[in-house]
Design an enzyme around this catalytic site. Structure first.
Site, PDB file in Angstrom:
ATOM      1  N   GLY A  16       0.838  -1.194   0.000  1.00  0.00           N
ATOM      2  CA  GLY A  16       0.000   0.000   0.000  1.00  0.00           C
ATOM      3  C   GLY A  16       0.870   1.240   0.000  1.00  0.00           C
ATOM      4  O   GLY A  16       1.102   1.854   1.038  1.00  0.00           O
ATOM      5  N   GLY A  18       0.670   4.304  -0.620  1.00  0.00           N
ATOM      6  CA  GLY A  18      -0.049   5.561  -0.705  1.00  0.00           C
ATOM      7  C   GLY A  18       0.585   6.639   0.133  1.00  0.00           C
ATOM      8  O   GLY A  18       1.808   6.709   0.269  1.00  0.00           O
ATOM      9  N   GLY A  21       2.291   4.845   3.484  1.00  0.00           N
ATOM     10  CA  GLY A  21       3.342   3.906   3.078  1.00  0.00           C
ATOM     11  C   GLY A  21       4.384   4.555   2.187  1.00  0.00           C
ATOM     12  O   GLY A  21       5.585   4.284   2.313  1.00  0.00           O
ATOM     13  N   LYS A 194      -4.912   7.488  19.498  1.00  0.00           N
ATOM     14  CA  LYS A 194      -5.014   8.118  18.180  1.00  0.00           C
ATOM     15  C   LYS A 194      -6.416   7.941  17.601  1.00  0.00           C
ATOM     16  O   LYS A 194      -6.968   8.850  16.963  1.00  0.00           O
ATOM     17  CB  LYS A 194      -3.978   7.522  17.230  1.00  0.00           C
ATOM     18  CG  LYS A 194      -4.022   8.149  15.842  1.00  0.00           C
ATOM     19  CD  LYS A 194      -3.099   7.471  14.860  1.00  0.00           C
ATOM     20  CE  LYS A 194      -3.274   8.088  13.471  1.00  0.00           C
ATOM     21  NZ  LYS A 194      -2.484   7.401  12.434  1.00  0.00           N
ATOM     22  N   SER A 265      -8.494  12.386   6.094  1.00  0.00           N
ATOM     23  CA  SER A 265      -8.557  11.468   4.953  1.00  0.00           C
ATOM     24  C   SER A 265     -10.003  11.041   4.687  1.00  0.00           C
ATOM     25  O   SER A 265     -10.381  10.810   3.536  1.00  0.00           O
ATOM     26  CB  SER A 265      -7.670  10.237   5.193  1.00  0.00           C
ATOM     27  OG  SER A 265      -8.091   9.521   6.344  1.00  0.00           O
ATOM     28  N   GLU A 277     -13.274   4.914   5.084  1.00  0.00           N
ATOM     29  CA  GLU A 277     -12.960   4.024   6.198  1.00  0.00           C
ATOM     30  C   GLU A 277     -13.976   4.173   7.340  1.00  0.00           C
ATOM     31  O   GLU A 277     -13.625   4.025   8.508  1.00  0.00           O
ATOM     32  CB  GLU A 277     -11.551   4.297   6.710  1.00  0.00           C
ATOM     33  CG  GLU A 277     -10.464   3.885   5.735  1.00  0.00           C
ATOM     34  CD  GLU A 277      -9.075   4.062   6.327  1.00  0.00           C
ATOM     35  OE1 GLU A 277      -8.371   3.053   6.513  1.00  0.00           O
ATOM     36  OE2 GLU A 277      -8.700   5.212   6.599  1.00  0.00           O
TER      37      GLU A 277
END
Length: 323
Positions: A16, A18, A21, A194, A265, A277
């Site tokens: 990944g 993106g 990563g 987080k 995001s 997500e």
């Protein structure tokens, strides 16, 4: 190590490539690690042709390395940075076996709190290491990652809290790559800490389609931000994770220091019609709250408001939607 002998470069696969990563894998490559990129689609083709370019507030850079959609071409590695979107975790985890040797650590740097369990179901707990990435970065164009803010920090650790040789070695590589990093003896607490902030920041910027600066200006909206943090902390406690007593205030103060135009995001994916997500974030809070008989009205509302948009987004091929 004998004088004149250089340490063998660490082998890293990024699953990944993106925003997350690409940024952290790119930093490791710049420091001399042998980094391979596992991606799909136009992003993969661009990395194959031209390498990975990173536009960063900390300084732009350009790195090259093997780029493929077949982990078998990469072979066993020392570490795997596992950075796909949370909804692709189980599919991408099935690609991991060719990358593994007995001591390989698969470090998940994903949003959410249940990805380690999903990866362990595919490859075993002995390979799983978890971490939290504190960075704002996205794929700006095929082959191009934009790091726009955040400390660019990683906190990670073994799931059992032990301080292993492989964790120490990865910490050393992060530091030489100029990535602020630390090992945590309680990484599950870090993930939930987080997670609380992401649920507030992501949920409210996405639901309002507005940046955090505008949310802070309205007492009614800022109160919702506060209440999401409290709800997630309550769910964490029910799950056996005791977050620090200052968690809510600390996250509020951090949000007050963010650039006024900062979003998330989840917001980015929503306004661009991409998969979201949502299930890994507010969906998880709602499900766990129900399991423990807790009331989480603000998280339930955000989940209900955003779910129709999540269902409208087209399903992308596994790993095409990388973080």
């Amino acid at each position: 190590m004998e004088a004149g002998m250089a340490e063998k470069a660490v082998r890293v696969a990024v699953v990944g490539a993106g925003g997350v990563g690409g940024y952290f894998g790119g930093r490791l490559a710049l420091a001399g690690a042998e980094v391979s990129w596992i991606a799909r689609g136009a992003h993969l083709e661009a990395i194959r042709r031209e390498g990975l370019r990173v536009r960063s507030v900390a300084g732009d850079f350009h790195v090259r390395g093997l780029a493929t959609d077949d982990p078998g071409e990469v072979g066993p590695c020392d570490y795997v940075l596992f950075c796909v979107k949370s909804y692709d975790t189980e599919t991408a985890a099935r690609l991991l076996p060719p990358l593994l040797q007995p001591e390989t650590a698969v470090l998940t740097l994903q949003n959410g709190v249940d990805n380690p369990e999903k990866i362990a179901a595919a490859v075993g707990w002995q390979h799983v290491m978890a971490g939290a990435a504190f960075v704002f970065s996205t794929v700006q164009a095929p082959g191009m990652v934009a790091h726009t803010g955040g400390p660019g920090r990683v906190v990670f650790g073994e799931m059992d809290g032990s301080r292993t040789a492989r964790a120490e070695r990865l910490l050393d590589w992060f530091l030489r790559a100029e990535v602020p990093a630390e090992l945590s003896p309680d990484i599950r607490r870090v993930l939930w800490d987080k997670f609380a902030f992401i649920c507030a920041q992501a949920g409210l910027t996405a639901a309002t389609r507005l940046p955090v600066g505008e949310l802070r200006e309205l007492p009614e909206t800022w109160s919702l931000f506060h209440r999401v943090l409290e709800e997630v902390c309550a769910v964490a406690a029910a799950e056996g994770v005791a977050l620090p007593h200052d968690t809510v205030e600390r996250h509020l103060q951090f949000a007050l220091r963010l650039e006024p135009q900062a979003t998330s995001s989840l917001h980015h994916d929503l306004v661009h019609g991409r998969r979201m997500e949502l299930e890994a974030l507010h969906g998880t809070v709602v499900r766990l709250a129900r399991k423990h008989g807790l009331s989480v009205p603000v998280c339930e509302t955000l989940y209900g408001v955003l779910k129709p948009w999540a269902l409208r987004a087209p399903a992308l091929p596994p790993q095409a939607s990388t973080r």
